[in-house]
Each structure stands twice: as C-alpha cells, then as structure tokens.
Design a protein around this motif. Structure first.
Motif: not given
Length: 160
Positions: A4-19, A56-68
């Motif tokens: 999965x990918x997140x597009x932003x105006x900067x690299x995302x080091x730590x995801x902060x939901x409050x932002x 900037x695109x920050x990329x992640x791996x996500x395992x839906x089965x594990x989350x479920x």
C-alpha cells in the motif's frame, strides 16, 4: 501481503492520527492506496494545493488476513453500493474528531473529485441514492482506498 502507498508532501516517519482531517470518505484516519501511481498523483496534488514540500510516496506492507485473525474490526466495500454511499456521506458530514463508526480498517472505492461532485448532488437532494450509484458505476474508474482509523490498526502497517 498487500503493498500500500500513501501520497503526501513529505515522507511519513511515524503515522500520527491526530494530524488526520475529519470529513473524509471513511472518517478521520490514515489513507493508503494499492496503486502507486494513484498515490503519486495525490501527493502531487497536495504539493500544488499546499504550495510546500515535495511529492512523496511512502510505501507499506499490510496483511489483511493477520489483521482479521487478531480481531480487528474491518469493513470491506467491494463496489459502489448504496451502503457504501451512505457510509461516505455520513463520514463526509462528520466534522468532529470522533469517528461515527467502530471500524479499525475500512477498504473500499475512492470517492474522487468526480464521485465527490455526484455525492454533493445526492446530498443536495437532486438525486436518490439509487440514481447516485447508477451514475457512479458508469462514469468512474474504480480505485480502492484503505483507511486505518485506530492505533491498533496502524500496528499492521510495516513501512518499506
């Protein structure tokens, strides 16, 4: 594993939901897309709008089965449906910092600018929900978004 990918105006080091901003398709949270090019377009759009940063695109791996398996509350919308449209409208109307649903993760179609205009027509009473869905199905190229709305959900994203 899904990339999965997140597009932003900067690299995302730590995801902060409050932002995160309220009033989005699936509520206030962190959004990603399985399509790198779509995430890059979003990043370029943010840079133009904010007139700062660098696309900037920050990329992640996500395992839906594990989350479920771990008990996360996940909602999946496979297509544009009345349920999806009502969910999006309810979230877009919610200007508060609190979610109006109990899902940790929501996966479903993006309501891009084209869909957003059509949703506005529905919200203003010009179309029924059935008319909205018919218009969307035949005028929009479907793109999928992943919403992460809880700290617990974020633990399942591994930055690449």
């Amino acid at each position: 594993m899904t990339k999965l990918h997140h597009g932003s105006y900067m690299d995302i080091d730590t995801i902060d939901l409050s932002k995160s901003k309220p009033g989005k398709d699936f509520g206030k949270g962190f959004y990603l897309n399985p399509d790198y090019d779509q995430a890059l377009l979003w990043a370029e759009s943010r840079v133009r709008m904010l007139q700062e940063g660098e696309a900037t695109v920050t990329s992640y791996e996500f395992d839906l089965d594990r989350a479920l398996e771990c008990g996360l509350n996940v909602k999946i919308f496979a297509d544009y449906t009345e349920e999806w449209a009502e969910f999006v409208v309810n979230n877009r109307r919610n200007a508060s910092d609190s979610l109006n649903h109990s899902y940790d993760i929501v996966i479903g179609p993006v309501a891009d600018d084209n869909v957003g205009r059509q949703i506005q027509l529905y919200m203003q009473g010009y179309w029924s929900i059935a008319q909205l869905i018919e218009k969307i199905k035949y005028t929009v190229k479907k793109s999928t978004q992943y919403f992460f709305g809880s700290e617990e959900a974020l633990k399942f994203l591994n930055k690449l």
